[in-house]
Design a protein around this motif. Sequence first.
Motif, PDB file in Angstrom:
ATOM      1  N   LEU A 218      25.475 -42.634  86.921  1.00  0.00           N
ATOM      2  CA  LEU A 218      24.459 -41.636  86.556  1.00  0.00           C
ATOM      3  C   LEU A 218      23.632 -41.279  87.792  1.00  0.00           C
ATOM      4  N   GLU A 219      23.384 -42.274  88.639  1.00  0.00           N
ATOM      5  CA  GLU A 219      22.560 -42.018  89.832  1.00  0.00           C
ATOM      6  C   GLU A 219      23.281 -41.178  90.879  1.00  0.00           C
ATOM      7  N   VAL A 220      24.606 -41.313  90.954  1.00  0.00           N
ATOM      8  CA  VAL A 220      25.363 -40.442  91.877  1.00  0.00           C
ATOM      9  C   VAL A 220      25.200 -38.986  91.419  1.00  0.00           C
ATOM     10  N   ILE A 221      25.327 -38.767  90.108  1.00  0.00           N
ATOM     11  CA  ILE A 221      25.174 -37.402  89.578  1.00  0.00           C
ATOM     12  C   ILE A 221      23.738 -36.906  89.820  1.00  0.00           C
ATOM     13  N   GLU A 222      22.782 -37.798  89.583  1.00  0.00           N
ATOM     14  CA  GLU A 222      21.371 -37.460  89.808  1.00  0.00           C
ATOM     15  C   GLU A 222      21.149 -37.042  91.276  1.00  0.00           C
ATOM     16  N   ALA A 223      21.749 -37.805  92.209  1.00  0.00           N
ATOM     17  CA  ALA A 223      21.581 -37.502  93.641  1.00  0.00           C
ATOM     18  C   ALA A 223      22.235 -36.165  93.991  1.00  0.00           C
ATOM     19  N   HIS A 224      23.402 -35.906  93.402  1.00  0.00           N
ATOM     20  CA  HIS A 224      24.101 -34.638  93.664  1.00  0.00           C
ATOM     21  C   HIS A 224      23.183 -33.458  93.344  1.00  0.00           C
ATOM     22  N   TRP A 225      22.526 -33.520  92.189  1.00  0.00           N
ATOM     23  CA  TRP A 225      21.678 -32.383  91.786  1.00  0.00           C
ATOM     24  C   TRP A 225      20.358 -32.364  92.544  1.00  0.00           C
ATOM     25  N   LEU A 226      19.752 -33.525  92.730  1.00  0.00           N
ATOM     26  CA  LEU A 226      18.438 -33.553  93.406  1.00  0.00           C
ATOM     27  C   LEU A 226      18.529 -33.035  94.834  1.00  0.00           C
ATOM     28  N   PHE A 227      19.595 -33.442  95.542  1.00  0.00           N
ATOM     29  CA  PHE A 227      19.657 -33.136  96.972  1.00  0.00           C
ATOM     30  C   PHE A 227      20.700 -32.071  97.309  1.00  0.00           C
ATOM     31  N   GLY A 228      21.429 -31.592  96.312  1.00  0.00           N
ATOM     32  CA  GLY A 228      22.431 -30.548  96.546  1.00  0.00           C
ATOM     33  C   GLY A 228      23.532 -31.012  97.495  1.00  0.00           C
ATOM     34  N   ILE A 229      23.908 -32.273  97.408  1.00  0.00           N
ATOM     35  CA  ILE A 229      24.943 -32.841  98.305  1.00  0.00           C
ATOM     36  C   ILE A 229      26.245 -33.016  97.508  1.00  0.00           C
ATOM     37  N   ASP A 230      27.385 -32.631  98.155  1.00  0.00           N
ATOM     38  CA  ASP A 230      28.692 -32.749  97.495  1.00  0.00           C
ATOM     39  C   ASP A 230      28.998 -34.197  97.111  1.00  0.00           C
ATOM     40  N   TYR A 231      29.757 -34.338  96.020  1.00  0.00           N
ATOM     41  CA  TYR A 231      30.107 -35.696  95.563  1.00  0.00           C
ATOM     42  C   TYR A 231      30.884 -36.485  96.621  1.00  0.00           C
ATOM     43  N   ASP A 232      31.717 -35.789  97.425  1.00  0.00           N
ATOM     44  CA  ASP A 232      32.511 -36.567  98.401  1.00  0.00           C
ATOM     45  C   ASP A 232      31.646 -37.077  99.563  1.00  0.00           C
ATOM     46  N   LYS A 233      30.366 -36.710  99.559  1.00  0.00           N
ATOM     47  CA  LYS A 233      29.463 -37.258 100.593  1.00  0.00           C
ATOM     48  C   LYS A 233      28.472 -38.271  99.997  1.00  0.00           C
ATOM     49  N   CYS A 312      33.329 -37.415  86.024  1.00  0.00           N
ATOM     50  CA  CYS A 312      32.708 -36.407  85.145  1.00  0.00           C
ATOM     51  C   CYS A 312      31.777 -35.507  85.954  1.00  0.00           C
ATOM     52  N   GLY A 313      31.052 -36.101  86.883  1.00  0.00           N
ATOM     53  CA  GLY A 313      30.179 -35.297  87.743  1.00  0.00           C
ATOM     54  C   GLY A 313      30.996 -34.275  88.512  1.00  0.00           C
ATOM     55  N   LYS A 314      32.115 -34.724  89.066  1.00  0.00           N
ATOM     56  CA  LYS A 314      32.966 -33.810  89.851  1.00  0.00           C
ATOM     57  C   LYS A 314      33.553 -32.716  88.970  1.00  0.00           C
ATOM     58  N   ASN A 315      33.949 -33.074  87.739  1.00  0.00           N
ATOM     59  CA  ASN A 315      34.502 -32.066  86.822  1.00  0.00           C
ATOM     60  C   ASN A 315      33.447 -31.039  86.452  1.00  0.00           C
ATOM     61  N   VAL A 356      36.299 -31.322  75.296  1.00  0.00           N
ATOM     62  CA  VAL A 356      36.845 -30.100  75.918  1.00  0.00           C
ATOM     63  C   VAL A 356      35.715 -29.497  76.750  1.00  0.00           C
ATOM     64  N   ASN A 357      35.956 -29.418  78.056  1.00  0.00           N
ATOM     65  CA  ASN A 357      34.863 -29.063  78.967  1.00  0.00           C
ATOM     66  C   ASN A 357      34.461 -27.584  78.852  1.00  0.00           C
ATOM     67  N   ILE A 358      33.157 -27.346  78.920  1.00  0.00           N
ATOM     68  CA  ILE A 358      32.635 -25.973  78.970  1.00  0.00           C
ATOM     69  C   ILE A 358      32.005 -25.785  80.355  1.00  0.00           C
ATOM     70  N   ASN A 359      32.499 -24.813  81.111  1.00  0.00           N
ATOM     71  CA  ASN A 359      31.927 -24.553  82.435  1.00  0.00           C
ATOM     72  C   ASN A 359      30.655 -23.732  82.309  1.00  0.00           C
ATOM     73  N   ASN A 360      29.753 -23.900  83.227  1.00  0.00           N
ATOM     74  CA  ASN A 360      28.457 -23.192  83.219  1.00  0.00           C
ATOM     75  C   ASN A 360      27.813 -23.160  81.842  1.00  0.00           C
ATOM     76  N   PRO A 361      27.575 -24.315  81.244  1.00  0.00           N
ATOM     77  CA  PRO A 361      27.069 -24.348  79.870  1.00  0.00           C
ATOM     78  C   PRO A 361      25.633 -23.833  79.751  1.00  0.00           C
ATOM     79  N   THR A 362      25.334 -23.251  78.588  1.00  0.00           N
ATOM     80  CA  THR A 362      23.952 -22.900  78.247  1.00  0.00           C
ATOM     81  C   THR A 362      23.305 -24.158  77.667  1.00  0.00           C
ATOM     82  N   ILE A 363      22.009 -24.077  77.417  1.00  0.00           N
ATOM     83  CA  ILE A 363      21.338 -25.239  76.826  1.00  0.00           C
ATOM     84  C   ILE A 363      21.888 -25.512  75.420  1.00  0.00           C
ATOM     85  N   ASP A 364      22.275 -24.437  74.708  1.00  0.00           N
ATOM     86  CA  ASP A 364      22.869 -24.634  73.375  1.00  0.00           C
ATOM     87  C   ASP A 364      24.220 -25.339  73.473  1.00  0.00           C
TER      88      ASP A 364
END
Length: 385
Positions: A218-233, A312-315, A356-364
């Motif tokens: 969860l923290e890797v995903i959190e870091a990806h969004w907080l700092f805008g850094i790619d998962y492979d970094k 899941c973060g990467k997907n 089944v994944n939804i890309n660019n999901p809305t809040i709904d």
Amino acid sequence: MIKTIAVMGSTGSIGRQTLDVANANPDKIKIAALAANTNDELLEQQIRIFNPDIAAIFDREAAKRLNARYRGKTEILSGEEGLLAVATHNKIDTLVAAVSGYAGLRSTLAAVENKKNIALANKETLVAAGRLFMEAVKRNDVSLLPVDSEHSAIFQALNGERYEEVKRLLITASGGPFRGKQRSDLENVSLDQCLKHPKWSMGKKITVDSATLANKGLEVIEAHWLFGIDYDKIEVVVHPQSIVHSLVEFKDGSVIAQMGLTDMKLPIQYALSFPKRWDNAFGQLDLVKASPLTFEQPDVLTFPLLNLAVECGKNGGTAPCAFNAANEEAVYAFLAGKIRFLDISAVVSKTLDMHVNINNPTIDDIECIDKESRINARIAIKKMN
Ligand code: NDP
Ligand code: MG
């Protein structure tokens, strides 16, 4: 200037420590609003100490009990509307988002839309709705300060640096109570063993997540969004002493680490004092006593939830939301004695197989996937009994 704050989840581990920080800094922090779920007795004590304008308790029965006893000036609210009133209270400039789990999402988002700065402990908000949340932060031009110790460390290491010069974020993990064990050792571990975290005293949900290493995912995903850094970094390194809270490696080979006591009051206070630093009332790090500091690779075979979360973060899309919902349901079932420790990752895998994944999901879309994944997780849990 005095900072006026609301604390969502004030009766929890982070919430109580936020109030300790406020107590230690009465000339710098004023508490204007508090919110909890069911713990009306502790909330009442907090109301009597801090005299907030409003206090919300989500559970209606708990609110009735509190209203029957309490005769002071604080207005007592309940339900979802109570939480929203706390998160958007007109006197606050900052919301400390310290509810545990997905339940924190709506109110934290509402605070951002009402131009409140956020001190974020509730990582599930970024996991379930990272893109939407970060877009709202940008659109409303509010500041988002991490409370999670690893992210506070990275935030401090990145201060004044150029993000394009970052080679890797290294997120440290204590390894939890079962570090060094094999899967076969974990078949019959008890809840008590799981809740005995070697380094941190935290709420039950995150303590179980630390034992499965889901928390690090969860923290890797959190870091990806907080700092805008790619998962492979972004990498995870196990550091059992929990003194180095995380590190940033730059392209010139320099590595900047942030260190401190194993005490959440430090990152909580920094999230409230930034860009300043306030005196510390909670003790100083003694490096000699803390020695030696060691580092090792995480055991991703014994603890599969780390890689599953990162995948899941990467997907992207709704995959992290589905992971989070399934993990929450599995952890609560484990806490209730319905499944065994190793079943937690099995429940999450089975739920993700059905997603089944939804890309660019809305809040709904996110609400919908959260509900659906919880139903699928509960079905998987039932089949295990
Ligand atoms: P706790 O379980 O100790 O506390 C959770 C708090 O949230 C309680 O005040 C609880 O109220 C409240 N709450 C739960 N559901 C609701 C709801 N529906 N409405 C209103 N209030 C609600 O959790 P922690 O403090 O450990 O964790 C909080 C968040 O911080 C989590 O996202 C966690 O991942 C994160 N975090 C925690 C760390 C720690 O050291 N504890 C470290 C880093 C991050 P009640 O008491 O009434 O049930
Ligand atoms: Mg953490």
